[in-house]
Motif scaffolding. Structure first.
Motif, mmCIF file in Angstrom:
data_model
loop_
_atom_site.group_PDB
_atom_site.id
_atom_site.type_symbol
_atom_site.label_atom_id
_atom_site.label_comp_id
_atom_site.label_asym_id
_atom_site.label_seq_id
_atom_site.Cartn_x
_atom_site.Cartn_y
_atom_site.Cartn_z
ATOM 1 N N VAL A 240 0.860 -1.175 0.000
ATOM 2 C CA VAL A 240 0.000 0.000 0.000
ATOM 3 C C VAL A 240 0.901 1.230 0.000
ATOM 4 C CG1 VAL A 240 -1.871 1.206 1.171
ATOM 5 C CG2 VAL A 240 -1.703 -1.293 1.342
ATOM 6 N N ASN A 241 0.834 2.017 -1.060
ATOM 7 C CA ASN A 241 1.691 3.191 -1.196
ATOM 8 C C ASN A 241 0.870 4.472 -1.080
ATOM 9 O OD1 ASN A 241 2.648 5.333 -3.561
ATOM 10 N ND2 ASN A 241 4.325 4.633 -2.260
ATOM 11 N N ASP B 6 7.026 0.671 6.187
ATOM 12 C CA ASP B 6 8.465 0.673 5.908
ATOM 13 C C ASP B 6 9.183 1.933 6.349
ATOM 14 O OD1 ASP B 6 7.628 2.478 3.965
ATOM 15 O OD2 ASP B 6 8.954 1.694 2.431
ATOM 16 N N ALA B 7 8.492 3.080 6.374
ATOM 17 C CA ALA B 7 9.171 4.335 6.701
ATOM 18 C C ALA B 7 8.146 5.403 7.023
ATOM 19 C CB ALA B 7 10.060 4.784 5.537
ATOM 20 N N ASP B 8 8.646 6.497 7.565
ATOM 21 C CA ASP B 8 7.808 7.644 7.897
ATOM 22 C C ASP B 8 8.259 8.812 7.021
ATOM 23 O OD1 ASP B 8 6.230 9.564 9.055
ATOM 24 O OD2 ASP B 8 7.391 9.711 10.909
ATOM 25 N N ASP B 9 7.494 9.100 5.954
ATOM 26 C CA ASP B 9 7.819 10.217 5.059
ATOM 27 C C ASP B 9 7.216 11.484 5.642
ATOM 28 O OD1 ASP B 9 8.331 11.964 3.028
ATOM 29 O OD2 ASP B 9 7.061 10.993 1.535
ATOM 30 N N LEU C 3 3.125 0.567 3.137
ATOM 31 C CA LEU C 3 2.690 -0.398 4.126
ATOM 32 C C LEU C 3 2.456 -1.704 3.386
ATOM 33 C CD1 LEU C 3 0.140 0.365 6.898
ATOM 34 C CD2 LEU C 3 -0.271 -1.612 5.457
ATOM 35 N N ALA C 4 2.892 -2.816 3.951
ATOM 36 C CA ALA C 4 2.708 -4.115 3.293
ATOM 37 C C ALA C 4 1.858 -5.032 4.160
ATOM 38 C CB ALA C 4 4.051 -4.769 2.998
ATOM 39 N N VAL D 294 -1.024 -0.496 12.995
ATOM 40 C CA VAL D 294 0.322 -0.291 12.471
ATOM 41 C C VAL D 294 0.394 1.152 12.003
ATOM 42 C CG1 VAL D 294 1.950 -0.901 10.639
ATOM 43 C CG2 VAL D 294 0.694 -2.696 11.835
ATOM 44 N N GLN D 295 1.341 1.919 12.564
ATOM 45 C CA GLN D 295 1.478 3.328 12.221
ATOM 46 C C GLN D 295 2.823 3.828 12.753
ATOM 47 O OE1 GLN D 295 -1.626 5.526 14.234
ATOM 48 N NE2 GLN D 295 -0.903 4.977 16.265
#
Length: 221
Positions: A30-31, A102-105, A116-117, A83-84
């Protein structure tokens, strides 16, 4: 315009079955991508002191927009989690909760956005997955951010939700709800907006709106 391999979920066609597309295992990513206001070219305007003041105010308001992608999860055995980035709850794919960020942009300038996967090898354990996004700090509204969420399977199937029709002062959005429906795992477009008038503690507001029954404590990142 989207390419032919992308299914765009709209108000008129808000549901898609992952099973019918053969997306029943592996990862679905999920992008979240958005355009920071500072990257939008300003409209031409007259020179002068007041023009410079207006430009300065716009630039100040555009800095530090931080959208956070998250997922509230309810499992078939009754367990619940989120998940956050807030609280460093980044999750995991090879163990519970089988969902990971995966990361916090924090600016919208990261080329890959926030991702998010979801591990569909454990799909039978999921009852509901609610994808949501909110403004952690910065701009007070989603307007002008052109936020787009794309779900992509390991095979390359793409499902897209555009966060459009944003009301004034909206600072959070329930994007999509993934759940079992007639034995199939389906993705449903929500694009349900929330504003400060809905109450403080946006995760709690969203959780109550979807009757997920989660309990929240204040946190920072």
């Amino acid at each position: 315009m989207s390419d032919s391999a992308t299914v765009v979920l709209t108000k008129a066609s808000p549901l898609v079955s992952l099973d019918k597309h053969g997306v029943t295992s592996g990862l679905i990513r999920v992008n979240l991508n958005w355009t920071p206001p500072a990257a939008v070219a300003p409209a031409p305007e007259s020179r002068g002191l007041f023009a410079r003041m207006r430009s300065s105010l716009r630039a100040a308001g555009a800095k530090g927009v931080d959208l956070d992608l998250g997922c509230m999860i309810k499992y078939s055995d009754g367990r619940k989690t989120v998940v956050q980035a807030l609280g460093n709850a980044f999750g995991a794919l090879d163990r519970f909760p089988y969902v990971a960020l995966d990361a916090d942009d924090r600016t919208g300038t990261r080329a890959a956005g926030e991702n998010l996967a979801i591990n569909l090898d454990h799909g039978a354990e999921f009852a509901k997955l609610l994808l949501f996004v909110y403004i952690y700090e910065g701009s007070g509204s989603f307007r002008g951010l052109d936020a787009v969420v794309t779900l992509t399977s390991d095979r390359g199937d793409r499902f897209q939700v555009r966060l459009d029709d944003c009301p004034a002062q909206a600072h959070a959005c329930a994007i999509a709800l993934i759940k079992r429906q007639k034995g199939e795992l389906v993705v449903g477009r929500e694009v349900r907006w929330f504003t400060p008038q809905d109450g403080p503690g946006i995760q709690d507001v969203i959780s109550r709106a979807y009757r997920l029954g989660m309990k929240w404590t204040p946190g920072r990142k």
